[in-house]
Design a protein around this motif. Structure first.
Motif, PDB file in Angstrom:
ATOM      1  N   ARG A  44      33.126  14.137 -28.536  1.00 46.25           N
ATOM      2  CA  ARG A  44      31.697  13.831 -28.569  1.00 46.25           C
ATOM      3  C   ARG A  44      31.334  12.787 -27.521  1.00 46.25           C
ATOM      4  NH1 ARG A  44      28.163  10.217 -30.989  1.00 46.25           N
ATOM      5  NH2 ARG A  44      26.149  11.100 -31.588  1.00 46.25           N
ATOM      6  N   ILE A  45      32.158  11.745 -27.405  1.00 47.54           N
ATOM      7  CA  ILE A  45      31.869  10.685 -26.441  1.00 47.54           C
ATOM      8  C   ILE A  45      31.977  11.207 -25.010  1.00 47.54           C
ATOM      9  CG2 ILE A  45      32.704   8.488 -25.534  1.00 47.54           C
ATOM     10  CD1 ILE A  45      33.488   7.761 -28.402  1.00 47.54           C
ATOM     11  N   LEU A  46      33.058  11.951 -24.730  1.00 52.65           N
ATOM     12  CA  LEU A  46      33.255  12.452 -23.368  1.00 52.65           C
ATOM     13  C   LEU A  46      32.201  13.480 -22.984  1.00 52.65           C
ATOM     14  CD1 LEU A  46      37.149  12.800 -23.339  1.00 52.65           C
ATOM     15  CD2 LEU A  46      35.778  11.053 -22.211  1.00 52.65           C
ATOM     16  N   SER A  47      31.834  14.355 -23.915  1.00 52.68           N
ATOM     17  CA  SER A  47      30.843  15.382 -23.601  1.00 52.68           C
ATOM     18  C   SER A  47      29.453  14.782 -23.388  1.00 52.68           C
ATOM     19  CB  SER A  47      30.802  16.424 -24.722  1.00 52.68           C
ATOM     20  OG  SER A  47      30.445  15.827 -25.955  1.00 52.68           O
ATOM     21  N   SER A  50      29.934  11.793 -20.039  1.00 56.59           N
ATOM     22  CA  SER A  50      30.472  12.121 -18.709  1.00 56.59           C
ATOM     23  C   SER A  50      29.368  12.393 -17.692  1.00 56.59           C
ATOM     24  CB  SER A  50      31.404  13.335 -18.818  1.00 56.59           C
ATOM     25  OG  SER A  50      30.694  14.445 -19.361  1.00 56.59           O
ATOM     26  N   GLY A  51      28.218  12.918 -18.138  1.00 54.11           N
ATOM     27  CA  GLY A  51      27.140  13.207 -17.205  1.00 54.11           C
ATOM     28  C   GLY A  51      26.487  11.961 -16.621  1.00 54.11           C
ATOM     29  N   TYR A  52      26.568  10.837 -17.317  1.00 52.08           N
ATOM     30  CA  TYR A  52      25.972   9.587 -16.837  1.00 52.08           C
ATOM     31  C   TYR A  52      26.993   8.676 -16.155  1.00 52.08           C
ATOM     32  CZ  TYR A  52      21.534  10.392 -19.245  1.00 52.08           C
ATOM     33  OH  TYR A  52      20.325  10.897 -19.644  1.00 52.08           O
ATOM     34  N   LEU A  53      28.259   9.044 -16.229  1.00 52.06           N
ATOM     35  CA  LEU A  53      29.306   8.179 -15.685  1.00 52.06           C
ATOM     36  C   LEU A  53      29.512   8.472 -14.205  1.00 52.06           C
ATOM     37  CD1 LEU A  53      31.356   6.005 -16.517  1.00 52.06           C
ATOM     38  CD2 LEU A  53      33.007   7.823 -16.943  1.00 52.06           C
ATOM     39  N   VAL A 262      23.798   7.363 -22.593  1.00 51.76           N
ATOM     40  CA  VAL A 262      24.173   6.194 -21.792  1.00 51.76           C
ATOM     41  C   VAL A 262      25.170   5.330 -22.562  1.00 51.76           C
ATOM     42  CG1 VAL A 262      23.315   4.129 -20.643  1.00 51.76           C
ATOM     43  CG2 VAL A 262      21.964   6.222 -20.585  1.00 51.76           C
ATOM     44  N   ALA A 263      24.954   5.192 -23.869  1.00 51.90           N
ATOM     45  CA  ALA A 263      25.895   4.429 -24.694  1.00 51.90           C
ATOM     46  C   ALA A 263      27.274   5.082 -24.695  1.00 51.90           C
ATOM     47  CB  ALA A 263      25.361   4.319 -26.119  1.00 51.90           C
ATOM     48  N   SER A 264      27.334   6.400 -24.728  1.00 51.36           N
ATOM     49  CA  SER A 264      28.622   7.100 -24.671  1.00 51.36           C
ATOM     50  C   SER A 264      29.331   6.829 -23.347  1.00 51.36           C
ATOM     51  CB  SER A 264      28.402   8.602 -24.860  1.00 51.36           C
ATOM     52  OG  SER A 264      27.863   8.882 -26.130  1.00 51.36           O
ATOM     53  N   ALA A 265      28.575   6.788 -22.259  1.00 51.01           N
ATOM     54  CA  ALA A 265      29.170   6.455 -20.964  1.00 51.01           C
ATOM     55  C   ALA A 265      29.716   5.035 -20.970  1.00 51.01           C
ATOM     56  CB  ALA A 265      28.137   6.625 -19.852  1.00 51.01           C
ATOM     57  N   GLY A 266      28.979   4.114 -21.612  1.00 51.54           N
ATOM     58  CA  GLY A 266      29.482   2.743 -21.740  1.00 51.54           C
ATOM     59  C   GLY A 266      30.757   2.669 -22.564  1.00 51.54           C
ATOM     60  N   ILE A 267      30.859   3.486 -23.611  1.00 56.42           N
ATOM     61  CA  ILE A 267      32.090   3.519 -24.420  1.00 56.42           C
ATOM     62  C   ILE A 267      33.263   4.008 -23.589  1.00 56.42           C
ATOM     63  CG2 ILE A 267      33.172   4.640 -26.401  1.00 56.42           C
ATOM     64  CD1 ILE A 267      30.433   4.664 -27.744  1.00 56.42           C
ATOM     65  N   ILE A 268      33.012   4.987 -22.717  1.00 56.33           N
ATOM     66  CA  ILE A 268      34.091   5.476 -21.848  1.00 56.33           C
ATOM     67  C   ILE A 268      34.594   4.358 -20.939  1.00 56.33           C
ATOM     68  CG2 ILE A 268      34.656   7.094 -20.000  1.00 56.33           C
ATOM     69  CD1 ILE A 268      32.641   9.042 -21.226  1.00 56.33           C
ATOM     70  N   VAL A 269      33.669   3.590 -20.362  1.00 56.53           N
ATOM     71  CA  VAL A 269      34.065   2.462 -19.507  1.00 56.53           C
ATOM     72  C   VAL A 269      34.864   1.442 -20.312  1.00 56.53           C
ATOM     73  CG1 VAL A 269      33.210   0.548 -18.109  1.00 56.53           C
ATOM     74  CG2 VAL A 269      32.104   2.788 -17.962  1.00 56.53           C
TER      75      VAL A 269
END
Length: 292
Positions: A44-47, A50-53, A262-269
Motif C-alpha cells: 500500500r505504501i509503495l503503490s 512511488s508516484g510522488y517520490l 505524499v505521506a506514503s512517499a515520506g514513509i518510504i524516505v
C-alpha cells in the motif's frame, strides 16, 4: 523383569507428537499472519507513494499544494536529530552498563536501580516528552531546538540501550576476563580490550532497535512543540527544526486525498533512512562477530 511399559510410552509419545504438530502450525499461522500484514502495508505504501517520490520531492520544502510538497527540511532535521541522539544515548548507555556490571557492588540499592532502569524501558514515549519539555525546553532554555529534542529522545531510548548492553557484557565468559588479569592487565584495560570488543555485537543489536524507535517517534516531538512546516534548514544544534515523523503526521491528517500519497512517499524516505542506519550498524556488528 521389565520396567518399561511399551503401551504407556507409545501413548505418551503420541500425545507429545500431536501437541508438537499443533503448536508448530500455530506458530506458522502466527508468522504468516504477521508477514502477510507487513506485505500488505508495504504494498500500500509503495503503490501510493512511488508516484510522488522523485528528486523534487527530496529537494523541495513543505507546501500547501501536494504536487509541490517536499521533505527536504524534515529529512535534514531528522539527520541533525540523530547526530545528537546516537552519540549521547550510546555513550551514556554503554557507560552506565559498564558501571553496573563491572564496578557497582551487589547490594539492594544497585538492584533497585537495575530494576527501575528495566521498568523505564516500558514507559510511554509521551511521558519522556513531558520530561523533556520541563527540563530541556523550559528549565535549560533550549526552546524548540535540535538539542532539546535530541536529549529528550536520548532519554527515551537510554533504558533500552542500558539493558541490552548489560546483557551483552554479562554474556562475555569469565575465562576471558581471568586470562586478561593473568597477563597483568588492569581492570580498565580488560574492559576496553577484552569485554567491550566481545560485547559489541550485542550492544549494537540493542542500539539498532533503540535508534529505530527514536527516528520514528512522534509523541515526544509533539509535546515539545516542534513545528511541522519550515522553509529553512537548521545550521546549528540550537536552531528550530522539523523531523520526518512530524511531517508525515501532518500530511496524513490532512483531508485532501493527494496528501495521503505524499505521506506514503515520506514513509518510504523514512524507511530508506532507517534501513541505511541499520545496515551500517549490522555491518559493524558482523565485523566484530567474526573477530570474537
Amino acid at each position: 523383569m521389565r520396567y518399561i511399559q511399551d503401551d504407556l510410552v507409545m501413548k505418551r509419545m503420541n500425545k507429545r507428537l500431536v501437541s508438537n504438530k499443533m503448536w508448530k502450525w500455530v506458530f506458522i499461522i502466527a508468522t504468516s499472519f504477521a508477514l502477510v500484514s507487513l506485505g500488505m502495508l508495504l504494498y500500500r505504501i509503495l503503490s501510493q507513494g512511488s508516484g510522488y517520490l522523485d528528486l523534487d520531492f527530496i529537494m523541495n520544502f513543505a507546501s500547501r499544494i501536494p504536487e509541490n510538497a517536499g521533505i527536504k527540511a524534515a529529512l535534514v532535521g531528522s539527520l541533525w536529530l540523530m547526530s545528537v541522539v546516537a552519540p549521547v544515548s550510546i555513550i551514556l548507555g554503554v557507560s552506565t552498563a559498564i558501571y553496573l556490571e563491572e564496578y557497582a557492588k551487589q547490594n539492594k540499592m544497585n538492584d533497585f536501580i537495575r530494576m527501575n532502569i528495566s521498568n523505564l524501558a516500558g514507559v510511554p514515549s509521551i511521558v519522556f516528552g513531558l520530561l523533556g519539555l520541563t527540563i530541556f525546553v523550559r528549565l535549560f532554555g533550549f526552546e524548540k531546538s535540535i538539542l532539546a529534542a535530541g536529549l529528550t529522545m536520548s532519554l527515551l531510548i537510554l533504558p533500552v540501550i542500558i539493558v541490552a548492553a548489560q546483557e551483552a557484557i554479562r554474556s562475555v565468559p569469565k575465562e576471558q576476563r581471568e586470562a586478561s588479569y593473568g597477563m597483568g592487565a588492569t581492570k580498565w584495560q580488560t574492559i576496553v580490550r577484552v569485554v567491550l570488543p566481545a560485547a559489541i555485537p550485542g550492544i549494537l543489536t540493542g542500539s539498532i532497535l533503540a535508534l529505530s524507535r527514536a527516528i520514528g517517534e512522534t509523541a515526544p516531538l509533539v509535546v515539545i512543540g516542534i513545528p511541522v512546516i519550515l522553509q529553512f534548514l537548521p545550521t546549528g544544534y540550537l536552531d528550530t527544526f522539523t523531523a520526518l515523523p512530524m511531517q508525515i503526521f501532518d500530511w496524513a491528517k490532512r483531508p485532501q486525498e493527494a496528501f495521503q500519497y505524499v505521506a506514503s512517499a515520506g514513509i518510504i524516505v523514512l524507511m530508506i533512512v532507517l534501513l541505511t542506519m541499520n545496515s551500517i550498524a549490522i555491518f559493524i556488528r558482523n565485523k566484530f562477530q567474526k573477530r570474537y
